[in-house]
Design a protein around this motif. Structure first.
Motif, PDB file in Angstrom:
ATOM      1  N   THR A 260       0.761  -1.279  -0.125  1.00  0.00           N
ATOM      2  CA  THR A 260      -0.117  -0.029  -0.190  1.00  0.00           C
ATOM      3  C   THR A 260       0.908   1.426   0.007  1.00  0.00           C
ATOM      4  O   THR A 260       1.596   1.484   1.009  1.00  0.00           O
ATOM      5  CB  THR A 260      -0.901  -0.225   1.162  1.00  0.00           C
ATOM      6  N   PRO A 261       0.726   1.980  -0.997  1.00  0.00           N
ATOM      7  CA  PRO A 261       1.643   3.446  -1.223  1.00  0.00           C
ATOM      8  C   PRO A 261       1.038   4.360  -0.168  1.00  0.00           C
ATOM      9  O   PRO A 261      -0.298   4.295  -0.048  1.00  0.00           O
ATOM     10  CB  PRO A 261       1.566   3.703  -2.700  1.00  0.00           C
ATOM     11  N   LEU A 262       1.779   5.023   0.837  1.00  0.00           N
ATOM     12  CA  LEU A 262       1.413   6.128   1.459  1.00  0.00           C
ATOM     13  C   LEU A 262       1.012   7.472   1.122  1.00  0.00           C
ATOM     14  O   LEU A 262       1.646   7.457  -0.185  1.00  0.00           O
ATOM     15  CB  LEU A 262       2.257   5.771   2.952  1.00  0.00           C
ATOM     16  N   ALA A 263       0.200   8.327   1.777  1.00  0.00           N
ATOM     17  CA  ALA A 263      -0.028   9.331   0.785  1.00  0.00           C
ATOM     18  C   ALA A 263       0.849  10.488   1.072  1.00  0.00           C
ATOM     19  O   ALA A 263       0.981  11.599   0.293  1.00  0.00           O
ATOM     20  CB  ALA A 263      -1.448   9.921   1.648  1.00  0.00           C
ATOM     21  N   GLU A 264       2.295  10.169   1.716  1.00  0.00           N
ATOM     22  CA  GLU A 264       3.440  11.423   1.622  1.00  0.00           C
ATOM     23  C   GLU A 264       3.933  10.983   0.411  1.00  0.00           C
ATOM     24  O   GLU A 264       4.487  10.294  -0.455  1.00  0.00           O
ATOM     25  CB  GLU A 264       4.408  10.601   2.690  1.00  0.00           C
ATOM     26  N   PRO A 265       4.160  12.130  -0.501  1.00  0.00           N
ATOM     27  CA  PRO A 265       4.391  12.429  -1.919  1.00  0.00           C
ATOM     28  C   PRO A 265       5.894  12.714  -2.021  1.00  0.00           C
ATOM     29  O   PRO A 265       6.469  12.643  -2.968  1.00  0.00           O
ATOM     30  CB  PRO A 265       3.670  13.562  -2.293  1.00  0.00           C
ATOM     31  N   GLY A 266       6.629  12.955  -0.949  1.00  0.00           N
ATOM     32  CA  GLY A 266       7.824  13.332  -0.943  1.00  0.00           C
ATOM     33  C   GLY A 266       8.872  12.197  -0.856  1.00  0.00           C
ATOM     34  O   GLY A 266       8.589  11.088  -0.431  1.00  0.00           O
ATOM     35  N   ASP A 293      12.107  17.713   9.624  1.00  0.00           N
ATOM     36  CA  ASP A 293      10.945  17.710  10.628  1.00  0.00           C
ATOM     37  C   ASP A 293      10.354  16.160  10.725  1.00  0.00           C
ATOM     38  O   ASP A 293      10.645  15.448   9.731  1.00  0.00           O
ATOM     39  CB  ASP A 293      10.134  18.582   9.899  1.00  0.00           C
ATOM     40  N   VAL A 294       9.770  16.275  11.687  1.00  0.00           N
ATOM     41  CA  VAL A 294       8.896  14.674  11.974  1.00  0.00           C
ATOM     42  C   VAL A 294       7.625  15.108  11.436  1.00  0.00           C
ATOM     43  O   VAL A 294       6.712  16.077  11.623  1.00  0.00           O
ATOM     44  CB  VAL A 294       9.134  14.508  13.542  1.00  0.00           C
ATOM     45  N   TRP A 295       7.181  14.073  10.570  1.00  0.00           N
ATOM     46  CA  TRP A 295       5.786  13.903  10.032  1.00  0.00           C
ATOM     47  C   TRP A 295       4.921  12.807  10.368  1.00  0.00           C
ATOM     48  O   TRP A 295       5.762  11.700  10.729  1.00  0.00           O
ATOM     49  CB  TRP A 295       5.865  14.124   8.408  1.00  0.00           C
ATOM     50  N   SER A 296       3.712  12.784  10.101  1.00  0.00           N
ATOM     51  CA  SER A 296       3.046  11.437  10.308  1.00  0.00           C
ATOM     52  C   SER A 296       2.051  11.290   9.005  1.00  0.00           C
ATOM     53  O   SER A 296       1.670  12.180   8.408  1.00  0.00           O
ATOM     54  CB  SER A 296       2.100  11.687  11.460  1.00  0.00           C
ATOM     55  N   VAL A 297       1.790  10.116   8.685  1.00  0.00           N
ATOM     56  CA  VAL A 297       0.666   9.843   7.756  1.00  0.00           C
ATOM     57  C   VAL A 297       0.067   8.428   7.946  1.00  0.00           C
ATOM     58  O   VAL A 297       0.524   7.816   8.642  1.00  0.00           O
ATOM     59  CB  VAL A 297       1.447   9.747   6.431  1.00  0.00           C
ATOM     60  N   PRO A 298      -1.103   8.540   7.719  1.00  0.00           N
ATOM     61  CA  PRO A 298      -2.030   7.124   7.927  1.00  0.00           C
ATOM     62  C   PRO A 298      -1.326   6.187   7.333  1.00  0.00           C
ATOM     63  O   PRO A 298      -0.901   6.059   5.940  1.00  0.00           O
ATOM     64  CB  PRO A 298      -3.198   7.459   7.492  1.00  0.00           C
TER      65      PRO A 298
END
Length: 321
Positions: A260-266, A293-298
């Motif tokens: 499953t590809p995650l929604a983070e495009p970078g 920076d710290v990010w989150s994604v479902p």
């Protein structure tokens, strides 16, 4: 320039930049930010490495941040314990690993022969893993490779390189890994014995499942780098290498093999962290500013990324009161 040449060049540049970045971060003067003596590994919040100070810090649920006195190049926390990869002050230019207690005292220290890149603990804090960049392996075209080790803090058993493990098939038959095999990105299961990691050999980046006691690994899938096992033990988040030699986050289902590809495009060059069974945390570099920076994604591929903490990396699952 051939694809292989471009890949080797990219690997070389990446490793040199990582080595330089770690050395710079550990030697530059830290800004004068007040340490909070009341904060330790039992403080509720998400533990990160503050990239401005180099110290372990706690980001509270309201977004405020408290600094500890502990400085690390890489850090990970679980069950009130931390693994901290740091510069060894007793031998300039070298690095060490500290196992840190809840009150920030050091339980154990051991030398690590290379530049820190990844650190992990099992969920109960017993098993410790680390990955470093090393130079000088004759079989590598770039001259750089990685080395990963595992420490059992309960028994004291220390394996300094997964390259010494046996590579086996489903029937337990096999032998030594390929001579050019490199391992990185270890992640432990709840039994404190099973682990997952990447084994790179040739043009392949295999997801392997390991047995720490038997000292074996077996191949599960290809194209999986820096796996991190979900709390429920059913999935790994990993970074997938693209043709342009950048990475995207995906989740691999261990039962079905579905990706499953995650929604983070970078581009994310990090070992993702499961903040819970549904959310992935990670450090992401902003190429324009050079800030991490710290990010989150479902974890299910939905929604979009959210920034959790500026000037931070190495997030760990948050502790709660």
């Amino acid at each position: 320039m051939t694809t292989r040449t471009k890949m080797l060049l990219t690997v070389l540049v990446t490793l040199v930049m990582a080595t330089t970045a770690v050395a710079w971060a550990l030697t530059r003067p830290a800004p004068q930010v007040e340490v909070d003596p009341a904060v330790d590994l039992r403080t509720p919040g998400m533990v990160v490495r503050d990239t401005a100070t180099g110290r372990l810090a706690v980001v509270r649920s309201d977004g405020s941040r408290a600094q500890t006195r502990v400085s690390c190049a890489r850090v990970f926390t679980a069950a009130g314990r931390a693994v901290c990869l740091r510069a060894d002050d007793s031998a300039p230019g070298t690095f060490a690993l500290d196992v840190v207690n809840p009150d920030l005292s050091v339980l154990r220290t051991l030398p690590i022969n290379g530049v820190p890149t990844r650190a992990r603990l099992s969920a109960d804090g017993r098993m410790v893993a680390w990955t470093v960049f090393v130079a000088g392996d004759s079989y590598t075209s770039s001259g750089f490779s990685t080395r990963s080790g595992i420490l059992d803090t309960e028994t004291g058993v220390l394996n300094t390189s997964l390259e010494d493990f046996r590579l086996v098939d489903a029937e337990g038959k096999g032998g030594s890994p390929p001579k050019d095999a490199n391992f990185w990105g270890v992640s432990f299961a709840a039994d404190d014995n099973t682990f997952y990691a990447t084994m790179a050999t040739g043009k392949h980046f295999y997801l392997v499942q390991g047995d720490a006691t038997a000292e074996t690994v077996s191949v599960l899938a290809d194209g999986v780098e820096c796996p991190s096992l979900s709390p429920d033990g059913t999935r790994v988040v990993y970074k997938r290498r693209l043709p342009d030699l950048t990475w995207r986050l995906e989740v691999y289902d261990l039962g079905s093999g579905h990706r499953t590809p995650l929604a983070e495009p970078g581009n994310v060059d990090d070992q993702g962290t499961w903040l819970n069974d549904h959310t992935i945390g990670y450090g992401k570099l902003d190429p324009a500013s050079g800030r991490i920076d710290v990010w989150s994604v479902p974890a299910d591929g939905s929604d979009q990324p959210s920034e959790l903490a500026a000037d931070a990396e190495s997030p760990s699952p948050p502790t709660v009161s």
